[in-house]
Write a protein that holds these residues in place. Structure first.
Motif, PDB file in Angstrom:
ATOM      1  N   ARG B  20       0.759  -1.153  -0.054  1.00 35.94           N
ATOM      2  CA  ARG B  20       0.074  -0.069   0.025  1.00 35.94           C
ATOM      3  C   ARG B  20       0.753   1.369   0.033  1.00 35.94           C
ATOM      4  NH1 ARG B  20      -4.944   0.913   2.155  1.00 35.94           N
ATOM      5  NH2 ARG B  20      -6.673   0.244   0.812  1.00 35.94           N
ATOM      6  N   GLY B  21       0.495   2.236  -0.801  1.00 36.68           N
ATOM      7  CA  GLY B  21       1.394   3.349  -1.085  1.00 36.68           C
ATOM      8  C   GLY B  21       2.591   3.562  -1.472  1.00 36.68           C
ATOM      9  N   GLU B  22       3.211   2.205  -1.912  1.00 38.83           N
ATOM     10  CA  GLU B  22       4.233   1.902  -2.396  1.00 38.83           C
ATOM     11  C   GLU B  22       4.275   1.969  -4.036  1.00 38.83           C
ATOM     12  OE1 GLU B  22       7.690   0.894   0.103  1.00 38.83           O
ATOM     13  OE2 GLU B  22       6.356   2.848   0.313  1.00 38.83           O
ATOM     14  N   GLY B  23       3.150   2.248  -4.490  1.00 40.49           N
ATOM     15  CA  GLY B  23       2.668   1.663  -5.950  1.00 40.49           C
ATOM     16  C   GLY B  23       3.632   2.518  -6.905  1.00 40.49           C
ATOM     17  N   GLY B  24       4.128   3.472  -6.384  1.00 40.78           N
ATOM     18  CA  GLY B  24       5.191   4.355  -7.316  1.00 40.78           C
ATOM     19  C   GLY B  24       6.621   3.563  -7.310  1.00 40.78           C
ATOM     20  N   LEU B  25       6.849   2.681  -6.753  1.00 45.70           N
ATOM     21  CA  LEU B  25       8.077   1.865  -6.820  1.00 45.70           C
ATOM     22  C   LEU B  25       8.126   1.290  -8.260  1.00 45.70           C
ATOM     23  CD1 LEU B  25       8.658   0.230  -3.509  1.00 45.70           C
ATOM     24  CD2 LEU B  25       9.594   2.190  -4.302  1.00 45.70           C
ATOM     25  N   LEU B  26       6.944   0.789  -8.616  1.00 47.54           N
ATOM     26  CA  LEU B  26       6.704   0.277  -9.984  1.00 47.54           C
ATOM     27  C   LEU B  26       7.585   1.064 -11.153  1.00 47.54           C
ATOM     28  CD1 LEU B  26       6.187  -2.260 -11.517  1.00 47.54           C
ATOM     29  CD2 LEU B  26       3.821  -1.618 -11.692  1.00 47.54           C
ATOM     30  N   LYS B  27       7.012   2.409 -11.043  1.00 47.20           N
ATOM     31  CA  LYS B  27       8.080   3.109 -12.007  1.00 47.20           C
ATOM     32  C   LYS B  27       9.406   2.899 -12.149  1.00 47.20           C
ATOM     33  CE  LYS B  27       7.672   7.624 -13.831  1.00 47.20           C
ATOM     34  NZ  LYS B  27       6.962   9.015 -13.600  1.00 47.20           N
ATOM     35  N   GLY B  28      10.256   2.845 -11.081  1.00 44.04           N
ATOM     36  CA  GLY B  28      11.460   2.709 -10.859  1.00 44.04           C
ATOM     37  C   GLY B  28      11.863   1.193 -11.912  1.00 44.04           C
ATOM     38  N   GLU B  29      10.795   0.271 -11.225  1.00 48.81           N
ATOM     39  CA  GLU B  29      11.167  -1.259 -11.747  1.00 48.81           C
ATOM     40  C   GLU B  29      10.976  -1.218 -13.214  1.00 48.81           C
ATOM     41  OE1 GLU B  29       9.201  -4.472  -9.510  1.00 48.81           O
ATOM     42  OE2 GLU B  29       8.957  -2.868  -7.841  1.00 48.81           O
ATOM     43  N   VAL B  30      10.116  -0.575 -13.710  1.00 50.27           N
ATOM     44  CA  VAL B  30       9.738  -0.598 -15.056  1.00 50.27           C
ATOM     45  C   VAL B  30      10.845   0.161 -15.891  1.00 50.27           C
ATOM     46  CG1 VAL B  30       8.470   0.759 -16.934  1.00 50.27           C
ATOM     47  CG2 VAL B  30       7.221  -0.416 -15.115  1.00 50.27           C
ATOM     48  N   ILE B  31      11.516   1.116 -15.624  1.00 50.05           N
ATOM     49  CA  ILE B  31      12.704   1.973 -16.240  1.00 50.05           C
ATOM     50  C   ILE B  31      14.122   0.882 -16.096  1.00 50.05           C
ATOM     51  CG2 ILE B  31      14.293   3.692 -15.968  1.00 50.05           C
ATOM     52  CD1 ILE B  31      11.921   4.861 -16.866  1.00 50.05           C
ATOM     53  N   SER B  32      13.978   0.229 -14.919  1.00 48.51           N
ATOM     54  CA  SER B  32      15.211  -0.675 -14.853  1.00 48.51           C
ATOM     55  C   SER B  32      15.035  -1.770 -15.942  1.00 48.51           C
ATOM     56  CB  SER B  32      15.171  -1.343 -13.509  1.00 48.51           C
ATOM     57  OG  SER B  32      15.313  -0.350 -12.576  1.00 48.51           O
ATOM     58  N   ALA B  33      13.883  -2.281 -15.957  1.00 52.32           N
ATOM     59  CA  ALA B  33      13.413  -3.416 -16.934  1.00 52.32           C
ATOM     60  C   ALA B  33      13.744  -3.097 -18.260  1.00 52.32           C
ATOM     61  CB  ALA B  33      12.113  -3.897 -16.779  1.00 52.32           C
ATOM     62  N   ALA B  34      13.629  -1.781 -18.654  1.00 56.95           N
ATOM     63  CA  ALA B  34      13.696  -1.375 -19.896  1.00 56.95           C
ATOM     64  C   ALA B  34      15.475  -1.338 -20.316  1.00 56.95           C
ATOM     65  CB  ALA B  34      13.305   0.234 -20.439  1.00 56.95           C
ATOM     66  N   MET B  35      16.115  -0.811 -19.113  1.00 55.23           N
ATOM     67  CA  MET B  35      17.504  -0.769 -19.234  1.00 55.23           C
ATOM     68  C   MET B  35      18.318  -2.374 -19.532  1.00 55.23           C
ATOM     69  SD  MET B  35      18.667   2.366 -19.058  1.00 55.23           S
ATOM     70  CE  MET B  35      17.216   3.658 -18.967  1.00 55.23           C
ATOM     71  N   ARG B  36      17.491  -3.305 -18.736  1.00 61.67           N
ATOM     72  CA  ARG B  36      17.981  -4.816 -18.742  1.00 61.67           C
ATOM     73  C   ARG B  36      17.740  -5.087 -20.235  1.00 61.67           C
ATOM     74  NH1 ARG B  36      14.243  -7.048 -15.246  1.00 61.67           N
ATOM     75  NH2 ARG B  36      14.328  -5.294 -14.010  1.00 61.67           N
ATOM     76  N   ILE B  37      16.837  -4.806 -20.955  1.00 63.21           N
ATOM     77  CA  ILE B  37      16.425  -5.058 -22.474  1.00 63.21           C
ATOM     78  C   ILE B  37      17.465  -4.574 -23.078  1.00 63.21           C
ATOM     79  CG2 ILE B  37      14.924  -4.619 -24.218  1.00 63.21           C
ATOM     80  CD1 ILE B  37      12.488  -4.734 -22.121  1.00 63.21           C
ATOM     81  N   LEU B  38      17.764  -3.215 -22.847  1.00 66.95           N
ATOM     82  CA  LEU B  38      19.027  -2.508 -23.803  1.00 66.95           C
ATOM     83  C   LEU B  38      20.129  -3.044 -23.571  1.00 66.95           C
ATOM     84  CD1 LEU B  38      17.564   1.224 -23.174  1.00 66.95           C
ATOM     85  CD2 LEU B  38      17.297  -0.208 -25.337  1.00 66.95           C
TER      86      LEU B  38
END
Lengths: 215, 215
Positions: B20-38
């Motif tokens: 709860r309230g930590e939903g914003g964390l996902l934003k960072g995880e998404v960017i990290s995932a993109a970097m891993r793909i790259l």
DNA sequence: TGTACATCAGTGAACGCGCGTTCACTGATGTAC
DNA sequence: TGTACATCAGTGAACGCGCGTTCACTGATGTAC
């Protein structure tokens, strides 16, 4: 992703089928259609279907002329390299007999103008890595003309007894083309804060040659 | 078209939902995932769905965090620029107090290494024109750090009373970055006939600085 | 000169794919009483 | 301390789209007799 908004959907102009034995003509028409698309849209929009639409034919009609989409793209890229090489050669031919440095500037001017006046075609030149290995194997032959153009002019310069400001002719060619390509790429991809008028880029290249070879 | 063959389809690793309230964390995880793909695929393979897969979430879960696919891409590009700026600043910080020319070489070395070690991220830096106008408006702020890095070092050089081999600090920065970017681009897009070992490119940049500033 | 036929250039419909986006939902986590 | 409830993070199914590719076909153009 990373594709710009689509341009208007290229209404198919009526087309007369080629005569018996003239089927090969379509190959040229297809390449021309691709060039027309590149003159109004970003390189990322190129696709087999889009090219077929622009050429006024059905998508499957591409296949008798090109093995598949990858090969179609490769042919288009090859044609762009050929154009660039030709424009540089033409510029050189015009000032044959002149000082090699003037010839170099003429060639480089042709290079910059091709890039700035036909940005999508120019960007396509460097999309080669996305293509298949099989196609890449032929790469030297397609890229060479533009590159050799500069090397040979530098060799003429050396032949007049003058020296080079940097390495040998091959290294200096890399230097000059890196500088020019880099300046073009920056102008095309970050157009804002970097003075990017086409003349600006050409002037930059001319000035660079002058200063490089200034005693 | 012009997309390389797909890499393995990124099996979704099990993921615990955020508290709860930590939903914003996902934003960072998404960017990290993109970097891993790259780090393992060409920049052209990036897509909203691909990033979601890599992050281990469903595609629609992106939307609470990014307005749409364009904005997601823009954030990723911005992050890459931030990384590049940081690595250059870090390299400069290490040799603070040293001769500005050495600092310049350190910064440029960091630039080249970022480009050669993370080619997909580097190529993404220049995919900006494909993005929406709205995003482009913020561009100066995202690109500036890398650019300012060089300008400031050149200003330090001037402050020591030495002269510049080319124009003012802004013009010389354009010259140096054009040359470096151009050499990197040629190495990355025509890897064959052009000596392209990563050290080769870095050595090229170092040599260029030395010769440019040689009396 | 007329007619049957083979050839050739190109088509229309369909396929599966991955994409971006929408919608109604689920179910765990905290909060109020 | 226990329970009803609101909230929040995230999902699954579905949509339409353009893509590359396949297949069986059509119909005009030449050729053989």
């Amino acid at each position: 992703m990373l594709t710009a908004p689509p341009t208007q959907p290229a209404t198919a102009p009526a087309r007369r089928r080629n005569l018996r034995g003239e089927g090969g003509l379509l190959k040229g028409e297809v390449i021309s259609a691709a060039m027309r698309i590149l003159d109004r849209a970003p390189a990322t929009e190129l696709s087999l279907r889009m090219v077929a639409r622009e050429a006024g034919i059905a998508a499957p009609s591409i296949y008798p002329h090109f093995k598949d989409a990858k090969n179609l793209m490769a042919e288009i890229v090859r044609d762009c390299w050929r154009q660039l090489g030709n424009e540089m050669s033409l510029a050189a031919a015009i000032c044959v007999g002149a000082d090699p440095l003037d010839m170099l500037k003429a060639q480089l001017g042709a290079y910059v103008r091709y890039a700035m006046e036909r940005p999508s075609r120019y960007q396509l030149l460097f999309a080669l890595p996305q293509l298949e290995v099989e196609v890449l194997r032929e790469l030297p032959g397609t890229v060479q003309p533009a590159y050799r153009n500069v090397v040979q002019t530098l060799e003429q310069h050396v032949a007049t007894g003058k020296s080079l400001p940097w390495g040998d002719t091959a290294e200096l060619t890399m230097f000059i083309l890196s500088l020019t390509h880099g300046r073009i790429a920056l102008a095309q991809t970050a157009p804002h804060r970097l003075g990017n008028a086409p003349e600006g880029v050409e002037a930059f290249a001319m000035k660079a040659i002058d200063r490089l070879f200034a005693t």
